[in-house]
Design a protein around this motif. Structure first.
Motif, PDB file in Angstrom:
ATOM      1  N   SER A 161       0.803  -1.216   0.000  1.00 49.11           N
ATOM      2  CA  SER A 161       0.000   0.000   0.000  1.00 49.11           C
ATOM      3  C   SER A 161       0.837   1.267   0.000  1.00 49.11           C
ATOM      4  CB  SER A 161      -0.931   0.026   1.223  1.00 49.11           C
ATOM      5  OG  SER A 161      -1.837  -1.051   1.175  1.00 49.11           O
ATOM      6  N   SER A 166       3.013   0.084  -4.147  1.00 47.80           N
ATOM      7  CA  SER A 166       1.878   0.293  -5.046  1.00 47.80           C
ATOM      8  C   SER A 166       2.334   0.404  -6.495  1.00 47.80           C
ATOM      9  CB  SER A 166       1.093   1.537  -4.628  1.00 47.80           C
ATOM     10  OG  SER A 166       1.909   2.690  -4.609  1.00 47.80           O
ATOM     11  N   GLU A 188      -7.508  -1.565   2.041  1.00 52.78           N
ATOM     12  CA  GLU A 188      -6.977  -1.207   0.720  1.00 52.78           C
ATOM     13  C   GLU A 188      -6.997  -2.380  -0.262  1.00 52.78           C
ATOM     14  OE1 GLU A 188      -6.728   1.723   0.358  1.00 52.78           O
ATOM     15  OE2 GLU A 188      -5.818   2.753   2.063  1.00 52.78           O
ATOM     16  N   ASP A 190      -9.303  -3.790  -2.157  1.00 48.56           N
ATOM     17  CA  ASP A 190      -9.934  -3.556  -3.459  1.00 48.56           C
ATOM     18  C   ASP A 190      -9.070  -2.639  -4.333  1.00 48.56           C
ATOM     19  OD1 ASP A 190     -12.056  -5.168  -2.829  1.00 48.56           O
ATOM     20  OD2 ASP A 190     -13.385  -3.525  -2.234  1.00 48.56           O
ATOM     21  N   TRP A 191      -8.484  -1.634  -3.697  1.00 52.39           N
ATOM     22  CA  TRP A 191      -7.594  -0.715  -4.427  1.00 52.39           C
ATOM     23  C   TRP A 191      -6.392  -1.472  -4.991  1.00 52.39           C
ATOM     24  CZ3 TRP A 191      -2.676   1.372  -2.532  1.00 52.39           C
ATOM     25  CH2 TRP A 191      -2.160   2.384  -3.344  1.00 52.39           C
ATOM     26  N   ASP A 194      -7.389  -3.393  -7.939  1.00 54.69           N
ATOM     27  CA  ASP A 194      -7.523  -2.506  -9.094  1.00 54.69           C
ATOM     28  C   ASP A 194      -6.164  -2.194  -9.711  1.00 54.69           C
ATOM     29  OD1 ASP A 194     -10.262  -2.398  -8.838  1.00 54.69           O
ATOM     30  OD2 ASP A 194     -10.279  -0.490  -7.737  1.00 54.69           O
ATOM     31  N   LEU A 195      -5.122  -2.139  -8.882  1.00 59.62           N
ATOM     32  CA  LEU A 195      -3.776  -1.902  -9.402  1.00 59.62           C
ATOM     33  C   LEU A 195      -3.205  -3.127 -10.104  1.00 59.62           C
ATOM     34  CD1 LEU A 195      -2.016   0.146  -6.552  1.00 59.62           C
ATOM     35  CD2 LEU A 195      -2.979   0.988  -8.697  1.00 59.62           C
ATOM     36  N   LYS A 296      -3.507   3.786 -13.759  1.00 62.91           N
ATOM     37  CA  LYS A 296      -3.054   3.287 -12.458  1.00 62.91           C
ATOM     38  C   LYS A 296      -2.202   4.327 -11.739  1.00 62.91           C
ATOM     39  CE  LYS A 296      -3.294  -1.639 -13.595  1.00 62.91           C
ATOM     40  NZ  LYS A 296      -2.537  -2.907 -13.748  1.00 62.91           N
ATOM     41  N   SER A 299      -4.414   6.636 -10.035  1.00 62.00           N
ATOM     42  CA  SER A 299      -5.025   6.002  -8.876  1.00 62.00           C
ATOM     43  C   SER A 299      -4.084   5.965  -7.685  1.00 62.00           C
ATOM     44  CB  SER A 299      -5.457   4.577  -9.241  1.00 62.00           C
ATOM     45  OG  SER A 299      -5.830   3.841  -8.105  1.00 62.00           O
ATOM     46  N   THR A 302      -2.170  11.047  -4.683  1.00 61.71           N
ATOM     47  CA  THR A 302      -3.023  12.094  -4.151  1.00 61.71           C
ATOM     48  C   THR A 302      -2.210  13.385  -4.146  1.00 61.71           C
ATOM     49  OG1 THR A 302      -2.354  11.562  -1.891  1.00 61.71           O
ATOM     50  CG2 THR A 302      -4.362  10.541  -2.701  1.00 61.71           C
ATOM     51  N   ARG A 322      -1.683   6.383   1.653  1.00 61.49           N
ATOM     52  CA  ARG A 322      -1.815   5.336   0.646  1.00 61.49           C
ATOM     53  C   ARG A 322      -1.132   5.801  -0.626  1.00 61.49           C
ATOM     54  NH1 ARG A 322      -7.583   3.555  -1.969  1.00 61.49           N
ATOM     55  NH2 ARG A 322      -7.203   5.349  -3.324  1.00 61.49           N
ATOM     56  N   GLY A 323      -0.273   4.944  -1.170  1.00 60.15           N
ATOM     57  CA  GLY A 323       0.342   5.245  -2.448  1.00 60.15           C
ATOM     58  C   GLY A 323       1.305   6.414  -2.370  1.00 60.15           C
TER      59      GLY A 323
END
Length: 330
Positions: A161, A166, A188, A190-191, A194-195, A296, A299, A302, A322-323
């Motif tokens: 994460s 990530s 995290e 599901d995230w 998705d990655l 990605k 995603s 931030t 996150r990320g």
């Protein structure tokens, strides 16, 4: 009137008590270098968090402007490779540790430390990648150099994460690997899927003292955690596999055994991003511009601004980010 810019300055008093201040600086106060850069974007890495909070001895010259990554435009250069208007990226080289870093409106750097900003990326894109993503790419390249391929078997990514993790998940899945993501943040999951992660495991499976040799679970690994986690990743790596080691979020120690090396013939690959030679850097950024899915990347990142840097630094050390964090400096 002399142009000034804001900068974050960390200092120490005689008792080694650390302070963090936002100051106004002029170009005359910058350290030596042959390229002046308008900093357009930077990022907050785990190392930057340690520098600002003082929780680990990252800073080695006082006072210091932290920030190990930047992207921006050359304002002035006496270096033969760069001219005014060039778009450049900086990762590492002791910047933010021994040389004034990126958390300022302007930087003065050694031109040998810079690489061109790939045409595909904006300054913010490059900082969404940053040292973390660039290190992830170096780790993937190290696995490839060791003969590891998607058909070798699954790859585990620890600290999935986080910044390195990530981007590593996104890159490896894009390249066809079956990715097992280890994280301490079950929210995290599901995230991470998705990655591109195919399986999520709790970091608790790897973070405590384990057996010298465990059941074979993966052919390769990217580890940004160290300590017991790395030892357990090695113990569960299948015959002839390889693990790229690039971080120490859990610790610098490696409380493991020689068993995986002498009984399974696996390889531990050290990945250094700070002093990596320029040809390696250029190849890593070329690969990132080719292999990293833009959706990605968006995603993963931030955004904050200069005023949000200190808060982000504290959060990243506490595991609350996150990320990747992109800092727009304009």
């Amino acid at each position: 009137m002399t142009e000034t810019f804001r900068a974050i300055l960390v200092s120490r008093d005689e008792a080694k008590n650390q302070s963090v201040d936002v100051v106004e600086m002029s170009p005359d106060e910058l350290m030596d270098g042959d390229v002046d850069i308008a900093v357009e974007a930077t990022t907050v890495n785990y190392k930057d968090g340690l520098a600002i909070t003082g929780r680990a001895p990252v800073v080695r010259r006082w006072p210091m402007i932290p920030g190990i990554d930047l992207a921006g435009t050359v304002l002035h250069s006496t270096h033969g490779e760069w001219k005014a208007g060039d778009k450049v990226v900086l990762n590492g080289w002791g910047v933010g540790e021994t040389h004034y870093g990126a958390f300022a409106g302007r930087a003065r750097l050694n031109g040998d430390w810079l690489v061109p900003l790939p045409k595909r990326f904006t300054a913010r894109d490059a900082m969404a990648i940053g040292t973390a993503g660039y290190t992830a790419m170096l780790s993937v390249m190290a696995l490839e150099d060791a003969g590891m391929r998607p058909e070798s078997g699954p790859v585990v990514v620890t600290g999935a994460s986080g910044g390195v993790g990530s981007v590593a998940v996104a890159l490896l899945s894009q390249l066809g690997w079956t990715v097992i993501a280890s994280t301490g943040r079950p929210a995290e999951a599901d995230w991470l899927r998705d990655l591109g992660a195919s399986e999520i495991i709790d970091r608790a499976e790897l973070s405590e003292k384990g057996k010298p040799l465990a059941r074979e679970r993966w052919a390769a690994g990217v580890d940004a955690v160290g300590s017991h986690t790395l030892a357990n990743v090695l113990a569960a790596t299948s015959y002839g596999g390889a693990v790229a080691c690039c971080g120490l979020a859990q610790g610098m120690d490696l409380p493991g055994s020689v068993a995986p090396f002498i009984l399974r013939g696996i390889s531990l690959l050290g990945v250094d991003s700070v002093m990596a030679p320029k040809p390696r850097r250029l190849e890593a950024w070329r690969r990132l511009s080719r292999d990293l899915d833009p959706a990605k990347l968006r995603s993963i990142a931030t955004e904050t601004d200069f005023d949000g840097i200190v808060d982000a630094a504290e959060k990243i050390v506490d595991g609350g980010i996150r990320g990747r964090v992109v800092v727009g400096m304009s």
